[in-house]
Design a protein around this motif. Structure first.
Motif, short mmCIF file in Angstrom:
data_model
loop_
_atom_site.label_atom_id
_atom_site.label_comp_id
_atom_site.label_asym_id
_atom_site.label_seq_id
_atom_site.Cartn_x
_atom_site.Cartn_y
_atom_site.Cartn_z
N GLU A 69 91.86 -20.61 -55.50
CA GLU A 69 90.70 -21.48 -55.06
C GLU A 69 90.73 -22.46 -56.03
OE1 GLU A 69 86.01 -21.17 -53.50
OE2 GLU A 69 86.92 -19.71 -54.44
N LYS A 70 90.82 -22.27 -57.46
CA LYS A 70 90.76 -23.26 -58.13
C LYS A 70 91.93 -24.46 -58.03
CE LYS A 70 88.24 -20.99 -61.78
NZ LYS A 70 87.84 -20.69 -63.22
N GLU A 71 93.10 -23.71 -57.63
CA GLU A 71 94.16 -24.71 -57.47
C GLU A 71 94.24 -25.28 -55.96
OE1 GLU A 71 96.26 -25.53 -59.83
OE2 GLU A 71 95.91 -24.03 -61.30
N ASN A 72 93.36 -25.02 -55.10
CA ASN A 72 93.31 -25.57 -53.70
C ASN A 72 94.29 -25.07 -53.12
OD1 ASN A 72 90.75 -27.38 -54.51
ND2 ASN A 72 92.28 -28.64 -55.56
N VAL A 73 94.73 -23.87 -53.10
CA VAL A 73 95.73 -23.25 -52.48
C VAL A 73 94.99 -22.72 -51.21
CG1 VAL A 73 97.68 -21.75 -52.26
CG2 VAL A 73 97.62 -23.04 -54.14
N PRO A 74 95.24 -22.77 -49.97
CA PRO A 74 94.50 -22.08 -49.09
C PRO A 74 94.93 -20.45 -49.05
CG PRO A 74 95.53 -24.17 -48.22
CD PRO A 74 96.36 -23.83 -49.48
N ALA A 75 93.92 -19.79 -49.14
CA ALA A 75 93.83 -18.32 -49.13
C ALA A 75 92.65 -17.85 -48.99
CB ALA A 75 94.29 -18.02 -50.56
N VAL A 76 92.66 -16.40 -48.73
CA VAL A 76 91.38 -15.93 -48.56
C VAL A 76 90.60 -16.00 -49.87
CG1 VAL A 76 92.38 -13.54 -49.37
CG2 VAL A 76 90.28 -13.61 -47.77
N ARG A 77 89.22 -16.20 -49.90
CA ARG A 77 88.27 -16.28 -50.87
C ARG A 77 87.37 -15.06 -50.94
NH1 ARG A 77 91.74 -20.07 -52.40
NH2 ARG A 77 91.22 -22.14 -51.25
N ALA A 78 87.09 -14.79 -52.52
CA ALA A 78 86.12 -13.87 -52.78
C ALA A 78 84.73 -14.26 -52.37
CB ALA A 78 86.38 -13.50 -53.98
N ALA A 79 83.97 -13.28 -51.88
CA ALA A 79 82.36 -13.70 -51.79
C ALA A 79 81.90 -13.47 -53.16
CB ALA A 79 82.05 -12.72 -50.78
N GLU A 80 82.13 -12.54 -53.92
CA GLU A 80 81.51 -12.14 -55.37
C GLU A 80 82.68 -12.06 -56.07
OE1 GLU A 80 79.30 -8.54 -55.18
OE2 GLU A 80 77.83 -9.41 -53.44
N PRO A 81 82.46 -12.42 -57.57
CA PRO A 81 83.40 -12.64 -58.41
C PRO A 81 84.32 -11.09 -59.16
CG PRO A 81 81.43 -12.92 -59.44
CD PRO A 81 81.11 -12.89 -58.22
N GLY A 82 83.58 -10.15 -58.92
CA GLY A 82 84.11 -8.84 -59.58
C GLY A 82 84.29 -7.75 -58.54
N ALA A 83 84.91 -6.68 -58.78
CA ALA A 83 85.10 -5.23 -58.10
C ALA A 83 84.47 -4.50 -59.01
CB ALA A 83 86.63 -4.88 -57.86
N ARG A 84 83.63 -3.68 -58.35
CA ARG A 84 82.76 -2.68 -59.24
C ARG A 84 83.06 -1.07 -58.61
NH1 ARG A 84 77.42 -2.36 -56.49
NH2 ARG A 84 77.46 -3.77 -54.61
N LEU A 85 82.88 -0.02 -59.52
CA LEU A 85 83.26 1.10 -59.33
C LEU A 85 81.97 1.79 -58.60
CD1 LEU A 85 85.95 2.77 -59.34
CD2 LEU A 85 84.99 3.81 -61.43
N VAL A 86 81.98 2.38 -57.52
CA VAL A 86 80.90 2.95 -56.76
C VAL A 86 81.45 4.52 -56.19
CG1 VAL A 86 79.31 2.87 -54.96
CG2 VAL A 86 79.90 0.75 -56.16
N GLU A 87 80.56 5.28 -57.11
CA GLU A 87 81.14 6.77 -56.66
C GLU A 87 82.47 6.97 -56.52
OE1 GLU A 87 78.96 8.07 -53.08
OE2 GLU A 87 77.08 7.77 -53.99
N GLY A 88 83.20 6.37 -57.60
CA GLY A 88 84.75 6.55 -57.92
C GLY A 88 85.70 5.84 -56.82
N HIS A 89 85.01 4.80 -56.21
CA HIS A 89 85.87 3.95 -55.49
C HIS A 89 85.35 2.59 -55.92
CE1 HIS A 89 86.64 7.12 -52.57
NE2 HIS A 89 85.60 7.74 -52.92
N PRO A 90 86.62 1.53 -55.80
CA PRO A 90 86.46 0.15 -56.07
C PRO A 90 85.85 -0.44 -54.86
CG PRO A 90 88.70 0.63 -55.85
CD PRO A 90 87.90 2.18 -55.96
N VAL A 91 84.87 -1.31 -55.09
CA VAL A 91 84.19 -1.95 -53.84
C VAL A 91 84.32 -3.57 -54.31
CG1 VAL A 91 82.09 -2.45 -52.49
CG2 VAL A 91 82.69 -0.16 -53.57
N SER A 92 84.78 -4.38 -53.24
CA SER A 92 85.10 -5.83 -53.56
C SER A 92 84.49 -6.29 -52.23
CB SER A 92 86.19 -6.17 -53.99
OG SER A 92 87.18 -5.73 -52.80
N TYR A 93 84.04 -7.78 -52.60
CA TYR A 93 83.48 -8.52 -51.35
C TYR A 93 84.20 -9.78 -51.14
CZ TYR A 93 79.81 -5.39 -52.13
OH TYR A 93 78.86 -4.11 -52.28
N TRP A 94 84.65 -10.10 -49.80
CA TRP A 94 85.24 -11.38 -49.62
C TRP A 94 84.63 -11.94 -48.50
CZ3 TRP A 94 89.78 -11.77 -52.13
CH2 TRP A 94 90.25 -10.80 -53.03
N ARG A 95 84.96 -13.24 -48.25
CA ARG A 95 84.53 -14.12 -47.40
C ARG A 95 85.19 -13.80 -46.07
NH1 ARG A 95 84.93 -20.00 -50.25
NH2 ARG A 95 84.15 -19.39 -52.31
#
Length: 292
Positions: A69-95
Motif C-alpha cells: 500500500e505504501k508503495e502504491n502497488v494495487p493489492a488486497v488491503r488490510a482493514a486492521e494492522p495486525g493479526a491476533r491469536l484467539v483461542e489458538g487461532h490467528p485472526v486477521s481483518y481485510w478490506r
C-alpha cells in the motif's frame, strides 16, 4: 490427513464469536474453508487460521499488504494492522473487495509483476521461495495411495534439483516475488487489477514468478497468444534464461507431489498423479496436466 481436517465452520465461527461477539459471528458469511476460514461481513473479510502455527505467516502477510500500500502497488488491503491469536487461532481483518468486472488475464498479471519486481526489499522480512519444501510432507500424507517407486522417484528428483539451485545465475536482480503468480491470484475490480493471496510473498529469484506461466502454457493449456501477451507486457521471456528448465522442473515436482496428498480415497487425484509422474519419468514436457 488433510491439513484442514478437524477445522470446521462451526469451530471457526466460535473463534469469530470470541473475537468479535455473537452478533458479528452470526452475520458473517463463509466464503471458503481450508487452511483459513474466510468470512465476509459488511465491508470486511475476516480470516481465521487453522492453528496457531499460521500466526507468523498471517502477520507477515499483513506486513506485506501494508508495504504494498505504501508503495502504491494495487493489492488486497488490510482493514486492521495486525493479526491476533484467539483461542489458538490467528485472526486477521481485510478490506472486502468489490465484485470483479471481468476475469483476470495473463496480461493483467504481467503488469502487476513488473511493479512488484521493481521494488526493493520491504521492511518486513521475507523468506526464500522454497518450492520443494512440501514434497516430503505431501508424499507422507499420500501414504500407500501412491506407489512407493513413484514417491522415491519424486524424492530423488527433488534432491537432484535442490543440488542445482545454488548454481543458478539470475538474469533479473533478485528480490521480492509474489511466489504463486497466476491470474487466479489477480482480482479485476472497477479500479483495475490487483494482487491477491500475499501469503506466498518471498525474496528470491524474480524468475520464479515468470516460470509459473511457462508451466501454465506447457502443461495446463494456456493459449499461445495469451502467453505471448504475458511476455510482451512483462518485457522479457524467461525461456531465454538458461536456468528456466531447473525452476520449471522444481515447480513440476512440487505440483506433482502436491496432488499425491489427495490420492487417498480420491480416484481422480490418483489418476492425475499417475499422469504427472509418468510424464516426468518419460521426459514428456508437453503432456497436458489438469488442475486439481
Amino acid at each position: 490427513m488433510n491439513r484442514s481436517e478437524g477445522f470446521t465452520e462451526e469451530r471457526a465461527r466460535a473463534v469469530l464469536e470470541a473475537a468479535d461477539g455473537p452478533r458479528a459471528a452470526r452475520a458473517a458469511e463463509l466464503l471458503s474453508l481450508g487452511e483459513n476460514a474466510v468470512f465476509a461481513r459488511d465491508d470486511v473479510v475476516v480470516r481465521v487460521g487453522r492453528d496457531a502455527e499460521l500466526l507468523p505467516r498471517a502477520r507477515r502477510e499483513l506486513g506485506v499488504a501494508e508495504w504494498l500500500e505504501k508503495e502504491n502497488v494495487p493489492a488486497v488491503r488490510a482493514a486492521e494492522p495486525g493479526a491476533r491469536l484467539v483461542e489458538g487461532h490467528p485472526v486477521s481483518y481485510w478490506r472486502r473487495l468489490p465484485p470483479s468486472v471481468r476475469p483476470a488475464t495473463p496480461t493483467d498479471l504481467a503488469s502487476l509483476l513488473r511493479r512488484v519486481h521493481a521494488l526493493p526489499e520491504p521492511p518486513v522480512a521475507l523468506p526464500r521461495r522454497e518450492l520443494l519444501s512440501g514434497v516430503e510432507r505431501w508424499l507422507r500424507l499420500a501414504g500407500d495411495a501412491v506407489r512407493e517407486e513413484d514417491a522415491d522417484f519424486l524424492r530423488e528428483r527433488r534432491d537432484a534439483i535442490e543440488a542445482r539451485l545454488p548454481a543458478l545465475v539470475p538474469h533479473l536482480p533478485p528480490g521480492p516475488v509474489h511466489g504463486d503468480a497466476l491470474p487466479r491470484n489477480v482480482h479485476v475490480g472497477p479500479d483495475g487489477p490487483l494482487l491477491l493471496d500475499l501469503e506466498t510473498f518471498s525474496s528470491d529469484l524474480r524468475e520464479h514468478d515468470l516460470v509459473v506461466m511457462v508451466l501454465s502454457h506447457d502443461r495446463y493449456g494456456l493459449a499461445d497468444d495469451a502467453f505471448a501477451g504475458f511476455v510482451r507486457t512483462y518485457g522479457w521471456d524467461v525461456r531465454e534464461w538458461e536456468g528456466c528448465a531447473t525452476l520449471r522442473a522444481a515447480r513440476e515436482t512440487a505440483s506433482c507431489a502436491w496432488v499425491s496428498q489427495h490420492a487417498p480415497g480420491n480416484p481422480a487425484a490418483r489418476r492425475e498423479f499417475d499422469r504427472r509422474v509418468a510424464s516426468l519419468r518419460e521426459g514428456a514436457d508437453e503432456v497436458r496436466w489438469y488442475p486439481f
